[in-house]
Design an enzyme around this catalytic site. Sequence first.
Site, PDB file in Angstrom:
ATOM      1  N   ARG A   1      -3.072-107.310 -12.356  1.00 10.73           N
ATOM      2  CA  ARG A   1      -3.233-106.666 -13.678  1.00 10.73           C
ATOM      3  C   ARG A   1      -2.397-106.749 -14.725  1.00 10.73           C
ATOM      4  NH1 ARG A   1      -8.035-106.780 -11.316  1.00 10.73           N
ATOM      5  NH2 ARG A   1      -8.758-104.982 -10.182  1.00 10.73           N
TER       6      ARG A   1
ATOM      7  N   ASP B   1      -5.584 -99.034 -10.728  1.00  8.71           N
ATOM      8  CA  ASP B   1      -5.786 -99.953 -11.967  1.00  8.71           C
ATOM      9  C   ASP B   1      -5.897 -99.563 -13.187  1.00  8.71           C
ATOM     10  OD1 ASP B   1      -5.477-102.248 -10.426  1.00  8.71           O
ATOM     11  OD2 ASP B   1      -7.750-102.237  -9.920  1.00  8.71           O
TER      12      ASP B   1
ATOM     13  N   SER C   1     -16.278-103.308  -1.345  1.00  6.10           N
ATOM     14  CA  SER C   1     -16.377-103.862  -2.723  1.00  6.10           C
ATOM     15  C   SER C   1     -14.900-104.764  -2.553  1.00  6.10           C
ATOM     16  CB  SER C   1     -16.045-103.220  -3.833  1.00  6.10           C
ATOM     17  OG  SER C   1     -14.897-102.340  -3.647  1.00  6.10           O
TER      18      SER C   1
ATOM     19  N   ASP D   1     -18.998-103.730 -12.274  1.00  7.82           N
ATOM     20  CA  ASP D   1     -18.418-102.796 -13.456  1.00  7.82           C
ATOM     21  C   ASP D   1     -18.696-103.284 -14.712  1.00  7.82           C
ATOM     22  OD1 ASP D   1     -16.770-100.332 -12.208  1.00  7.82           O
ATOM     23  OD2 ASP D   1     -16.961-101.679 -10.806  1.00  7.82           O
TER      24      ASP D   1
END
Length: 413
Positions: free
Chosen positions: A100, A129, A185, A20
């Site tokens: 995060r 997220d 992932s 990403d």
Amino acid sequence: MNIKTLQGKTVGAAVSGGLDSCTITKWLVDNGVNVVCFTADLGQPDERDVDEIRERMMACGAQEAVMVDAKDALADAGIRLIQTQAMYEGGYWNTTGIARHVTVKALLPEMEKRDISILTHGATGRGNDQVRFQLATNMLNPDFSVYAPWRDPDFLAKFGGRKEMIDYCQEHNLPITATHEKPYSTDANLLGLTHEAGRLESLKTTAGFITPGMGVHPKDAPDDIEHFTVTFSRGTPVEVNGAPCTPLMSLNAANGIGGRNGIGIGIHTVENRFVGIKSRGVYESPGMELLGKCYEFLLQLIIDRRARRHFDAISTAIAEQVYQGYWFDAATHAMLASIQPLTRLATGTITVALYKGNVSFHAASGVPHSLYSEETSSMEDIGDFDHTDSEGFLGVLGVGARASAIAGQTEEY
């Protein structure tokens, strides 16, 4: 906010250096946006050298790639989660969720130094997220804007998913490690790994399908028991196996010892995302699980039933706050403050036995605030507890029980 409104402006991209990150950075640059990349060093176990992230982002067209050390901050936050036992829906230690919040807090000052007030990230529009990045940014600096490519129609028109992103990166010779063949992932930091997507979306794929990144599956752990000892002082680990430690050192040690014994490896969870859908994840968090179990054994010694009722409610609530992106709000601060009197009592040494994924209590010592008394709780004729005192106690309790029966408020089962 969309790509057209960003042309000619500078954005700060929170990047991990993965698929990403590379795709979004290159795409923004190709569309006339100046990109400065920021990465939080979170002790990612899947990165051989975090400095390579800087090289990858520069290769994708970033004007600058900044690395910020956030390992100690993340370790401190991880210990706070252990102190609150804040596992989301029973088994997930919120390792990505808390990371995060720590990432945003670490990166915003670096962006402010460069007069950048637009944060961009690679979180998808169907995940948690995006909420964490957005709310943490808004709470820490309300003057910042957040741009999410995965909510931009122009980006979505070009990239439907991982396949298109991989094709795009390969066409532009970008330095990615993702491939079409990779079956899932992974998001990693020193607190744990979260595995999802790909073949893990099928409930026919077992949790044992993953390749552990922080240890081994329980079945592959040693056949011998290993003991682990941690000393807490006012809720914080200060010694591991007799050696003084910081929170970061305690987690690193627990990760190594727990990982090789299969602790907290391959935890399967189908959880409720904040956006309203269920998702399946497989988690690794050996250090958090090991230290967390030890802390729970300590709590059992020091808190009574009224404190336990309060603690359990707060634990569940804080886990949801972290998961949903509210670590920095007033409610979380109030909840954390409400259990500080209990955290201050959490001093003592706990030893556990580790065997093929299991953590068993072995011994406790040096617990000055323990409510447990061998004499008082003994079934033998020792201590100062008088069994006949319970006659009056039960008589009083019986008054209400009889009243319920007479009033027809009880029924047989």
